[in-house]
Design a protein around this motif. Structure first.
Motif, PDB file in Angstrom:
ATOM      1  N   LYS A  63      64.880  32.594  83.522  1.00 32.95           N
ATOM      2  CA  LYS A  63      65.059  32.264  82.115  1.00 32.95           C
ATOM      3  C   LYS A  63      64.633  33.424  81.218  1.00 32.95           C
ATOM      4  N   GLY A  64      63.515  34.095  81.641  1.00 30.75           N
ATOM      5  CA  GLY A  64      63.039  35.216  80.841  1.00 30.75           C
ATOM      6  C   GLY A  64      64.047  36.338  80.795  1.00 30.75           C
ATOM      7  N   ASN A  65      64.617  36.675  81.973  1.00 32.76           N
ATOM      8  CA  ASN A  65      65.625  37.726  82.011  1.00 32.76           C
ATOM      9  C   ASN A  65      66.853  37.344  81.189  1.00 32.76           C
ATOM     10  N   GLU A  66      67.269  36.080  81.336  1.00 35.88           N
ATOM     11  CA  GLU A  66      68.455  35.630  80.601  1.00 35.88           C
ATOM     12  C   GLU A  66      68.183  35.645  79.102  1.00 35.88           C
ATOM     13  N   ASP A  67      66.964  35.219  78.719  1.00 38.20           N
ATOM     14  CA  ASP A  67      66.643  35.191  77.295  1.00 38.20           C
ATOM     15  C   ASP A  67      66.626  36.601  76.710  1.00 38.20           C
ATOM     16  N   ALA A  68      66.097  37.562  77.496  1.00 37.86           N
ATOM     17  CA  ALA A  68      66.035  38.939  76.994  1.00 37.86           C
ATOM     18  C   ALA A  68      67.428  39.537  76.827  1.00 37.86           C
ATOM     19  N   GLN A  69      68.338  39.159  77.771  1.00 34.36           N
ATOM     20  CA  GLN A  69      69.668  39.747  77.733  1.00 34.36           C
ATOM     21  C   GLN A  69      70.610  39.014  76.776  1.00 34.36           C
ATOM     22  N   HIS A  70      70.376  37.677  76.616  1.00 32.25           N
ATOM     23  CA  HIS A  70      71.339  36.874  75.855  1.00 32.25           C
ATOM     24  C   HIS A  70      70.645  36.049  74.779  1.00 32.25           C
ATOM     25  N   ALA A  71      69.695  36.651  74.112  1.00 34.45           N
ATOM     26  CA  ALA A  71      68.962  35.903  73.094  1.00 34.45           C
ATOM     27  C   ALA A  71      69.886  35.405  71.998  1.00 34.45           C
ATOM     28  N   SER A  72      70.880  36.215  71.687  1.00 33.65           N
ATOM     29  CA  SER A  72      71.781  35.832  70.599  1.00 33.65           C
ATOM     30  C   SER A  72      72.751  34.722  70.991  1.00 33.65           C
ATOM     31  N   ARG A  73      72.824  34.428  72.312  1.00 27.43           N
ATOM     32  CA  ARG A  73      73.789  33.441  72.782  1.00 27.43           C
ATOM     33  C   ARG A  73      73.149  32.073  73.033  1.00 27.43           C
ATOM     34  N   SER A  74      71.920  31.853  72.636  1.00 28.16           N
ATOM     35  CA  SER A  74      71.243  30.578  72.872  1.00 28.16           C
ATOM     36  C   SER A  74      72.032  29.454  72.212  1.00 28.16           C
ATOM     37  N   PRO A  75      72.228  28.350  72.950  1.00 31.49           N
ATOM     38  CA  PRO A  75      73.013  27.249  72.393  1.00 31.49           C
ATOM     39  C   PRO A  75      72.280  26.600  71.246  1.00 31.49           C
ATOM     40  N   PRO A  76      72.987  26.005  70.300  1.00 31.03           N
ATOM     41  CA  PRO A  76      72.344  25.271  69.218  1.00 31.03           C
ATOM     42  C   PRO A  76      71.515  24.126  69.790  1.00 31.03           C
ATOM     43  N   PRO A  77      70.426  23.742  69.117  1.00 30.13           N
ATOM     44  CA  PRO A  77      69.575  22.652  69.609  1.00 30.13           C
ATOM     45  C   PRO A  77      70.341  21.374  69.884  1.00 30.13           C
ATOM     46  N   THR A  78      71.287  21.013  69.018  1.00 25.07           N
ATOM     47  CA  THR A  78      72.035  19.765  69.203  1.00 25.07           C
ATOM     48  C   THR A  78      72.816  19.786  70.504  1.00 25.07           C
ATOM     49  N   LYS A  79      73.444  20.952  70.778  1.00 21.79           N
ATOM     50  CA  LYS A  79      74.210  21.074  72.013  1.00 21.79           C
ATOM     51  C   LYS A  79      73.303  20.955  73.230  1.00 21.79           C
ATOM     52  N   GLY A  80      72.128  21.522  73.161  1.00 18.20           N
ATOM     53  CA  GLY A  80      71.190  21.449  74.272  1.00 18.20           C
ATOM     54  C   GLY A  80      70.713  20.019  74.499  1.00 18.20           C
ATOM     55  N   VAL A  81      70.476  19.283  73.414  1.00 21.09           N
ATOM     56  CA  VAL A  81      70.049  17.878  73.541  1.00 21.09           C
ATOM     57  C   VAL A  81      71.144  17.048  74.202  1.00 21.09           C
ATOM     58  N   LEU A  82      72.387  17.239  73.760  1.00 17.49           N
ATOM     59  CA  LEU A  82      73.492  16.479  74.350  1.00 17.49           C
ATOM     60  C   LEU A  82      73.663  16.798  75.826  1.00 17.49           C
ATOM     61  N   LYS A  83      73.477  18.093  76.179  1.00 25.06           N
ATOM     62  CA  LYS A  83      73.610  18.472  77.581  1.00 25.06           C
ATOM     63  C   LYS A  83      72.564  17.767  78.431  1.00 25.06           C
ATOM     64  N   VAL A  84      71.347  17.712  77.941  1.00 24.78           N
ATOM     65  CA  VAL A  84      70.274  17.040  78.688  1.00 24.78           C
ATOM     66  C   VAL A  84      70.557  15.556  78.815  1.00 24.78           C
ATOM     67  N   LEU A  85      70.948  14.909  77.707  1.00 23.59           N
ATOM     68  CA  LEU A  85      71.164  13.459  77.722  1.00 23.59           C
ATOM     69  C   LEU A  85      72.371  13.067  78.558  1.00 23.59           C
ATOM     70  N   LEU A  86      73.403  13.904  78.553  1.00 20.04           N
ATOM     71  CA  LEU A  86      74.618  13.553  79.282  1.00 20.04           C
ATOM     72  C   LEU A  86      74.539  13.888  80.763  1.00 20.04           C
ATOM     73  N   THR A  87      73.883  14.979  81.106  1.00 20.45           N
ATOM     74  CA  THR A  87      73.842  15.402  82.511  1.00 20.45           C
ATOM     75  C   THR A  87      72.626  14.876  83.259  1.00 20.45           C
ATOM     76  N   GLY A  88      71.573  14.515  82.532  1.00 23.86           N
ATOM     77  CA  GLY A  88      70.342  14.103  83.196  1.00 23.86           C
ATOM     78  C   GLY A  88      69.469  15.249  83.635  1.00 23.86           C
ATOM     79  N   LEU A  89      69.893  16.506  83.367  1.00 18.75           N
ATOM     80  CA  LEU A  89      69.113  17.669  83.775  1.00 18.75           C
ATOM     81  C   LEU A  89      67.935  17.887  82.825  1.00 18.75           C
ATOM     82  N   PRO A  90      66.754  18.175  83.358  1.00 18.01           N
ATOM     83  CA  PRO A  90      65.587  18.422  82.498  1.00 18.01           C
ATOM     84  C   PRO A  90      65.669  19.802  81.843  1.00 18.01           C
TER      85      PRO A  90
END
Length: 660
Positions: A63-90
């Motif tokens: 995650k650290g490497n990905e964050d350093a390389q793609h910080a500008s590509r972080s998904p919006p909070p709403t999209k991340g919440v929906l992904k967690v709720l729909l997929t069940g992934l923590p």
């Protein structure tokens, strides 16, 4: 690199949610609860694995490497919440959403366990005290009573005409003993009643009820009859966590419909065609006598029951879920003896009498016959005596019952009886292409014998024969034209009214309906009239009455003929959606009909469609459901073929080994 725990968590979460939806809202099959619990176990184990320090440190580094390389590509909070709720992934960044999605899966599993076990565990209904009316004749009424409290004994049974002074009662008898040998039940026959009269009864333990006696044969009242028919009911389905676990919404809807009917259409009885209990749905907890008894008690303990049964006699046939799914192993193989014991106490004891010629010992007979007004009934038992289906000598009735049914069909009826009605727990038509062998479609040789007797009876006796059935969780109307008559191609097209024996198959009263289309006409033997699969609650109202029937002469002129008219009204929930009629010209009118009409049976005009609020499906989803139904049918045939070939190879191997 793909994380195996994450794949397992997402897959098990999706499978759990889909399976729980199907189980709780669509089909409560007994295969689903173990799957749901297993999926939850896999899901929770995957979460534990994802939470281990080693796995978490690797995840954090990635995650650290990905964050350093793609910080500008972080998904919006709403999209991340929906992904967690729909997929069940923590997600470590969304702890609240993670807890919520885990909670959703746990709650779905808990709801599954609630549906499976709450009614069984919390409502054994051992202390149930109830009464109900069964078969009613012109001068008698069968009263079923259950009272487990010895302090209430002896029980005194009283009755009186409804319009009589409430303080004046006639004593019918006294019940001195009720024991566990009959699950504390007994049946009392109230005698010396007047025909076509309203009565109420009362017991000394404060149980009360009402009923109306049948008309006297030959009287004016004997020209009319109304009754209900349906099959298959399971409490609290579709599942509602806020509902009483024994509530049966379909019963309440049917009661609402009955209460809205005009007095002339009030049904004389409910003809319930099997699957009164579902011992193996959603889960079988045992096969003992006590277990089967408890299933009957739970239905009679339902808060919906008292509303549905007051003033409405119920008479019953037996089907598979009162024993075991698709039962075809006779009446001596377990669990049949355990299943039959409470069925006899709770239903057979209050049912109509056995036929005058049962061709078997009366104590071993579970098929019934009676006359009410313009109709003579034969209620067949398609489970107790059947053999393995789809064999050259397969029998669905057994020899004695078959002979009794043939005698009933050949028997001349009193002058006012214009209809012979055969009630079967499973449909006669082979137009259903899934589970066909569990119906009369698996016993076609015996079906042909019965049909030939029916066609002959219609030709020779001047009565019309109607078949009523259940089991399928769908509605299907079918006609069976006499093959000895020369029908044109147009007269045998599907989805048309016309001549022939008529069958009306309806269900469920409260259960699932099939999401796929499985009924269709394949030949000229079984002509489809109407198919309505959708609806968790379906029931038919039959009304027979004398009225003028319009017919069209060969010259195009319309004339009016006094007839006994059989009208079938189909209800889905509380809505009347389909109506169809058949007619029998009254005595003296046959010659008029014969000289005026052009159809083959001048005695019996073709059926008439009176109402259709469910036009034939032509939408894309209906087409998809039909295709799925055909795929399921094909898979079933392939499976049967593969198994037959495998068994044949095994038999050859065994023969070779024996020779060696």
């Amino acid at each position: 690199m793909v994380s195996i725990p994450r794949v397992a968590a997402a897959t098990s979460s999706a499978a759990l949610r889909v399976t729980a939806f199907f189980f709780l809202r669509w089909i409560p099959g007994h295969h689903f609860p173990p799957l749901i619990v297993t999926f939850l176990a896999v899901y929770l184990a995957s979460l534990v694995s994802l939470g281990r320090p080693g796995d978490q440190s690797n995840t954090d580094r990635r995650k650290g490497n990905e964050d350093a390389q793609h910080a500008s590509r972080s998904p919006p909070p709403t999209k991340g919440v929906l992904k967690v709720l729909l997929t069940g992934l923590p997600s470590p960044r969304l702890p609240l959403s993670t807890r919520l999605t885990v909670l959703i899966n746990i709650v779905l599993a808990l709801l599954t366990l609630d549906f499976v076990g709450r009614g069984f565990i919390l409502y054994p209904s051992n202390d149930l005290a109830f009464s109900r009316i069964g078969y009613v004749s012109p001068t008698t009424a069968n009263l079923l009573v259950r009272e487990p409290d010895p302090a209430q004994l002896p029980l005194i049974v009283y009755y009186q005409p409804t319009e009589e002074d409430p303080s004046r009662w006639t004593e019918e008898g006294v019940i001195y003993s009720l024991t566990d040998a009959t699950d504390f039940t007994t049946t009392v026959t109230i005698k010396n009643l007047e025909p076509s009269s309203a009565y109420r009864y009362s017991l000394s333990n404060n149980l009360t009820g009402s009923f109306v006696t049948a008309p006297m044969p030959g009287s004016k009242s004997a020209n009319r009859l109304s009754f209900l028919t349906s099959s298959c009911m399971k409490a609290n389905f579709p599942y509602n966590p806020l509902s009483h676990p024994l509530r049966i919404p379909g019963l309440e809807m049917m009661t609402e419909t009955v209460n809205r009917l005009p007095s002339l259409l009030r049904p004389a009885f409910m003809l319930f065609l099997g699957d009164f209990i579902y011992v193996d749905v959603p889960q079988r907890f045992g096969s003992s006598i006590s277990h089967y008894r408890s299933e009957y008690r739970r239905v009679y303990s339902s808060p919906s029951w008292n509303k549905a049964q007051d003033g409405l006699p119920w008479i019953h046939t037996l089907d598979d879920h009162e024993i075991e799914n698709d039962w075809s192993k006779g009446n001596t193989t377990a669990p049949y003896p355990a299943a039959a014991e409470p069925y006899i106490h709770y239903h057979v004891s209050a049912n109509p009498p056995i036929p005058p010629t049962p061709f078997a010992k009366p104590e071993n007979t579970t098929y019934f016959s009676f006359i009410n007004g313009p109709a003579s009934f034969f209620m067949v038992d398609t489970r107790t005596y059947r053999s393995e289906p789809a064999q050259p000598n397969s029998t669905i009735l057994g020899s004695a019952q078959l002979q009794s049914l043939l005698a009933f069909l050949a028997r001349p009826e009193p002058a006012e009886v214009r209809w012979k009605i055969v009630a079967s727990s499973v449909p006669f038509t082979k137009n259903w292409h899934v589970g066909t062998t569990d119906t009369w479609g698996g016993f076609l040789n015996e079906r042909r014998t019965v049909f030939e007797a029916m066609w002959r009876a219609e030709r020779e006796l001047g009565v019309r024969i109607v078949l009523l059935s259940g089991d399928r969780h769908e509605f299907g109307a079918t006609r069976f034209p006499d093959p000895d008559l020369d029908f044109s191609h147009e007269e045998l097209l599907p989805n048309t009214a016309g001549e022939g024996l008529h069958e009306f198959c309806v269900g469920p009263l409260n259960m699932f309906y099939l999401p796929i289309r499985t009924y269709r006409q394949d030949d000229d033997e079984d002509v489809a009239i109407k198919y309505i699969p959708d609806g968790n609650t379906k029931y038919g109202l039959i009304d027979i009455d004398v009225q003028d029937e319009l017919i069209t002469t060969s010259t195009g002129k319309t004339i009016s003929i006094p007839s006994s008219v059989f009208t079938y009204s189909l209800y889905v929930n509380t809505d009347l959606i389909w109506k169809y009629s058949l007619a029998v010209p009254l005595s003296g009118q046959e010659a008029v009909v014969a000289s005026a009409s052009t159809w083959k049976h001048p005695r019996f005009p073709p059926g008439k469609l009176l109402l259709d609020d469910r036009e034939e499906d032509s939408t894309w989803d209906a087409v998809v459901k039909t295709v799925i139904g055909r795929v399921e049918e094909t898979v079933g045939r392939v499976r049967s073929f593969v198994l037959e070939q495998a068994y044949e190879v095994l038999d050859r191997v065994r023969r070779v080994e024996r020779v060696d």
